[in-house]
Design an enzyme around this catalytic site. Structure first.
Site, short mmCIF file in Angstrom:
data_model
loop_
_atom_site.label_atom_id
_atom_site.label_comp_id
_atom_site.label_asym_id
_atom_site.label_seq_id
_atom_site.Cartn_x
_atom_site.Cartn_y
_atom_site.Cartn_z
N LYS A 75 0.84 -1.20 0.00
CA LYS A 75 0.00 0.00 0.00
C LYS A 75 0.87 1.25 0.00
CE LYS A 75 -3.49 2.04 3.01
NZ LYS A 75 -4.32 1.81 4.20
N GLU A 84 10.72 -4.68 4.18
CA GLU A 84 10.77 -6.09 3.77
C GLU A 84 10.38 -6.25 2.30
OE1 GLU A 84 9.31 -4.87 6.45
OE2 GLU A 84 9.40 -6.24 8.17
N GLY A 105 -4.62 -2.17 5.68
CA GLY A 105 -3.87 -3.33 5.21
C GLY A 105 -4.51 -4.66 5.59
N ARG A 106 -4.85 -4.82 6.86
CA ARG A 106 -5.37 -6.12 7.31
C ARG A 106 -6.81 -6.38 6.90
NH1 ARG A 106 -4.07 -2.71 11.24
NH2 ARG A 106 -5.55 -2.03 12.81
N GLU A 161 -3.90 -6.86 16.06
CA GLU A 161 -3.39 -5.56 15.63
C GLU A 161 -4.49 -4.49 15.77
OE1 GLU A 161 -0.11 -5.34 12.62
OE2 GLU A 161 -1.66 -4.39 11.42
N HIS A 187 -4.61 -33.57 18.71
CA HIS A 187 -3.43 -34.37 19.07
C HIS A 187 -2.27 -33.49 19.49
CE1 HIS A 187 -5.29 -38.06 17.45
NE2 HIS A 187 -5.93 -37.17 16.71
N LYS A 243 10.11 -0.90 14.06
CA LYS A 243 10.61 -0.54 12.72
C LYS A 243 11.63 0.58 12.83
CE LYS A 243 6.27 -0.94 10.11
NZ LYS A 243 5.33 -0.17 9.31
C1 G6Q Z 1 -2.12 -3.90 8.44
C2 G6Q Z 1 -0.89 -3.20 8.64
C3 G6Q Z 1 0.32 -3.87 8.10
C4 G6Q Z 1 0.61 -3.60 6.62
C5 G6Q Z 1 2.04 -4.03 6.32
C6 G6Q Z 1 2.39 -3.86 4.88
O1 G6Q Z 1 -3.20 -3.46 8.70
O2 G6Q Z 1 -1.05 -1.91 8.20
O3 G6Q Z 1 0.34 -5.24 8.32
O4 G6Q Z 1 -0.31 -4.25 5.82
O5 G6Q Z 1 2.92 -3.32 7.13
O6 G6Q Z 1 2.28 -2.52 4.50
P1 G6Q Z 1 2.37 -2.09 3.00
O7 G6Q Z 1 1.23 -2.70 2.28
O8 G6Q Z 1 2.30 -0.58 3.01
O9 G6Q Z 1 3.68 -2.59 2.48
#
Ligand code: G6Q
Length: 545
Positions: free
Chosen positions: A209, A215, A270-271, A356, A387, A515
Site C-alpha cells: 500500500k 521487507e 492493510g489487514r 493488531e 493431538h 521498525k
Molecule cells: C495492516 C498493517 C500492516 C501492513 C504491512 C504492509 O493493517 O497496516 O500489516 O499491511 O505493514 O504494508 P504495506 O502494504 O504498506 O507494504
C-alpha cells in the site's frame, strides 16, 4: 460525526452485567440446558448457509440481553452507520474504513471527501479480472513468448496474510497457476521461494500500500535482480512485474509501467484489504468469477451485520461473548479451530486482524484504559489440534473460549472421512462442555478390571471438569462465498469489540517503534552504539560482520 466516546465501565448495562456476573460464576452450561428447554433456540442462529450455535457458552438469555443493552448504550447503531457511510472513523490516521465498499452488493455510492468511491472500485475490479483472465488463459506472455506458470506475491502483513490465507482456503477452486508468497525479509526465505521458479514464466505481484515497507522493497529488489541476472533485458520487466499500491511515484522508480499498476486506496486498511487489488493473487489463483463470489459472500455478511437485530446478529453476538469472557470471566485468549485443512491459516490471519486492531491500551479520548481489551488469538486445524494442544483445553487451568468452524459437506465427496471429521468436530465441543466426573471415571476403571487401589491412584488424572465454552459455526460447504462471509463476520466482530471497548481499531501505532529502532540499528555507527543498553550492544557485536 465522530464515534461515541463512552467509557464502557460507566454504562448502566456494565453495572448490571457486573451484578449479574456474581450469580453466574458457578454457571454450569450443561445444567442450563436442563433448566431452560428453549436454550438452544434462544442462543443459536441460522443465516443463509451458516448455523451458529452459541449455546455451549457460559451465558444465559439474560446475559445475552444485558450484553445487547451494553451494545445499545455504547452507541453501536450510530457507529455502524458511521463505519459504512465512509466517515473517518480511523481518527488517529484521519481515514475512512471502507473495506465494505469493495464488496457492496449493489455497488452503492459511498462518499469520501465528497467523492463517490464506488466507480473506482468497479474499475479496479474489472482491471483485476481482465488481467487475471489473460494470465490464466495464457494470452499474457512472458518476455520470451511463454505463458505464465507461477505467480509470486511479494508483500507482508496485510499485503500477504489475507491473500495467502484465501489462496490456501480456496485450493479446491484453483487453476493451474502456482502461487507463492514471499513476505519475510529473511534472504533464505527469498531464495527458497525463487529456487524452483523459471524467470521466463514467473509473474511477480508486488503488493505494498505504501511502497515504503522495508521487507517488501528489499524482497522486490532481490527478485528483480534475480530476474535481470538471468534475462538481462530491463524491458522484460513489463511482462513480469506488476504492482498493487497507492504510491505511484515509487512504483515508477522501480520500473513498473503505469498500466501494470493496480490501485488501492487509503480508506482500506492493510489487514482488511484482501477484497481490494491486494487480492490480485487470489483472483489469479481462482479466477474472476470465484473472486466475485468471495466478495459477494462478504457483501451478504455486511448486509446481515447492518440490518439484523442484535439478538440474531452473528458478528455482534461473537463480539459480545468475547467481551463477556474478557472483562468478566478474565479469559485472556481465544482459540480458533477450523475443522478443515483449507483454513489452517485462518488463526494466523485472525491473529493480525484481531490483535493488531484491538490490542490497544488507550481509549478514544486518549486515556489509558482501566479494563482489559484485545484477545490473544491462536489455534490450528482440527483434528490435528486434538493431538497437540487440546490437552490443555480439556484439563488445563486456563479458561479458553473457542470457535469451532466446520463444513457439512466434503468437497471431494469423501463421505467416510467426512463422517469421522464431523464426529470429532461435534464430540470435542460436547466433551469440553460435559467433561467426565469422578464417579464415571471410577465406573469405567472398574469395568476395565482395575483394583480399588489402582482406581484411587488413577482417577484424579482422568477427571474432566467440563464447562469449557465453545461456539460452533457450522457452514454448508466451503465455497468462495462462504469463506467471504466467514472472514467478513470476524471483521465486524473486531469493529464491534472496538466500539464497546472505546478504542480505535484501525490504526497500528504499536508496530512502529520496532521498525524505527531496526532502522536506527541498520544505520548506527560505532560511536552511537556505545549509547545503547549493554544487552543490545552485545547482540549487535555478536551479529555484526
Ligand atoms: C495492516 C498493517 C500492516 C501492513 C504491512 C504492509 O493493517 O497496516 O500489516 O499491511 O505493514 O504494508 P504495506 O502494504 O504498506 O507494504
Amino acid at each position: 460525526m465522530s464515534l461515541p466516546t463512552h467509557k464502557p465501565t460507566d454504562l448502566a448495562a456494565w453495572e448490571a452485567l457486573s451484578e449479574h456476573f456474581k450469580s453466574q460464576k458457578s454457571l454450569d452450561i450443561q445444567a442450563c440446558f436442563d433448566q431452560d428447554p428453549t436454550r438452544l433456540d434462544t442462543l443459536s442462529t441460522v443465516w443463509e448457509d451458516f448455523y451458529v450455535d452459541f449455546s455451549k457458552n457460559r451465558w444465559t438469555p439474560e446475559t445475552k440481553q444485558l450484553l445487547i443493552d451494553l451494545a445499545k448504550q455504547a452507541g453501536l447503531g450510530e457507529a455502524v452507520d458511521a463505519y459504512f457511510s465512509g466517515e473517518k472513523i480511523n481518527q488517529t490516521e484521519n481515514r475512512a474504513v471502507l473495506h465494505t465498499a469493495l464488496r457492496s452488493l449493489n455497488n452503492d455510492a459511498v462518499f469520501v471527501d465528497g467523492e463517490n468511491v464506488a466507480p473506482g472500485v468497479s474499475e479496479t475490479l474489472a482491471q483485476m479480472k481482465s488481467f487475471s483472465e489473460k494470465v490464466i488463459s495464457g494470452s499474457w506472455k512472458g518476455h520470451s513468448g511463454k505463458p505464465i506458470t507461477d505467480i509470486v506475491n511479494i508483500g507482508i502483513g496485510g499485503s500477504d496474510l489475507g491473500p495467502a490465507m484465501v489462496v490456501e482456503a480456496l485450493a479446491y477452486y484453483r487453476n493451474h497457476l502456482g502461487v507463492h508468497f514471499m513476505s519475510n525479509v529473511e534472504g533464505d526465505h527469498v531464495q527458497e521461494v525463487l529456487k524452483p521458479l523459471d524467470p521466463e514464466t514467473t509473474l511477480f505481484v508486488i503488493v505494498s500500500k505504501s511502497f515504503t515497507t522495508q521487507e517488501t522493497l528489499a524482497n522486490a529488489q532481490t527478485s528483480r535482480k534475480w530476474f535481470l541476472d538471468q534475462v538481462g533485458d530491463e524491458s522484460a520487466i513489463a511482462n513480469h512485474f506488476v504492482a498493487v499500491s497507492t504510491n505511484l511515484e515509487q512504483i515508477d522508480a522501480f520500473g513498473i509501467t503505469s498500466e501494470n499498476v493496480f490501485p488501492m486506496n487509503d480508506w482500506v486498511g492493510g489487514r482488511f484489504s484482501l477484497w481490494s487489488a491486494v487480492g490480485l493473487s487470489i483472483c489469479l489463483a481462482v479466477g474472476g468469477d470465484n473472486f466475485s463470489a468471495l466478495l459477494q459472500g462478504a457483501g451478504a455478511a455486511d448486509q446481515h451485520f447492518k440490518s439484523t437485530p442484535y439478538e440474531d446478529n452473528i458478528p455482534v453476538l461473537m463480539a459480545l461473548l468475547s467481551l463477556w469472557y474478557n472483562n468478566f470471566w478474565g479469559a485472556e485468549t481465544h482459540a480458533i479451530i477450523p475443522y478443515t485443512q483449507y483454513l489452517r491459516s485462518l488463526p494466523a490471519y485472525l491473529q493480525q486482524g484481531i490483535m493488531e486492531s484491538n490490542g490497544k491500551g488507550v481509549d478514544r479520548l486518549g486515556n489509558a484504559v482501566d479494563y482489559t481489551t484485545g484477545n490473544i488469538i491462536w489455534g490450528a486445524s482440527g483434528t490435528n489440534a486434538q493431538h497437540a494442544f487440546f490437552q490443555l483445553m480439556h484439563q488445563g487451568t486456563k479458561l479458553i473460549p473457542a470457535d469451532f468452524i466446520g463444513f457439512k459437506e466434503s468437497l471431494y465427496g469423501e463421505d467416510s472421512h467426512q463422517q469421522k471429521l464431523m464426529a470429532n468436530f461435534i464430540a470435542q465441543t460436547q466433551a469440553l462442555m460435559v467433561g467426565k466426573d469422578r464417579q464415571t471415571v471410577e465406573q469405567e476403571l472398574k469395568a476395565q478390571g482395575k483394583s480399588t487401589t489402582e482406581i484411587e491412584t488413577l482417577a484424579p488424572f482422568k477427571v474432566f471438569e467440563g464447562n469449557r465454552p465453545t461456539t460452533t459455526l457450522l457452514i454448508d460447504k466451503l465455497t468462495p462465498k462462504s469463506v467471504g462471509s466467514l472472514v467478513a463476520f470476524y471483521e465486524h466482530k473486531i469493529f464491534v469489540e472496538g466500539i464497546l471497548w472505546n478504542i480505535f481499531s484501525y490504526d497500528q501505532w504499536g508496530v512502529e517503534l520496532g521498525k524505527q529502532l531496526a532502522n536506527n540499528i541498520l544505520k548506527a555507527d560505532p560511536e552511537q552504539q556505545k549509547a545503547l543498553d549493554p544487552s543490545t550492544q552485545a547482540l549487535l557485536q555478536k551479529t555484526s560482520k
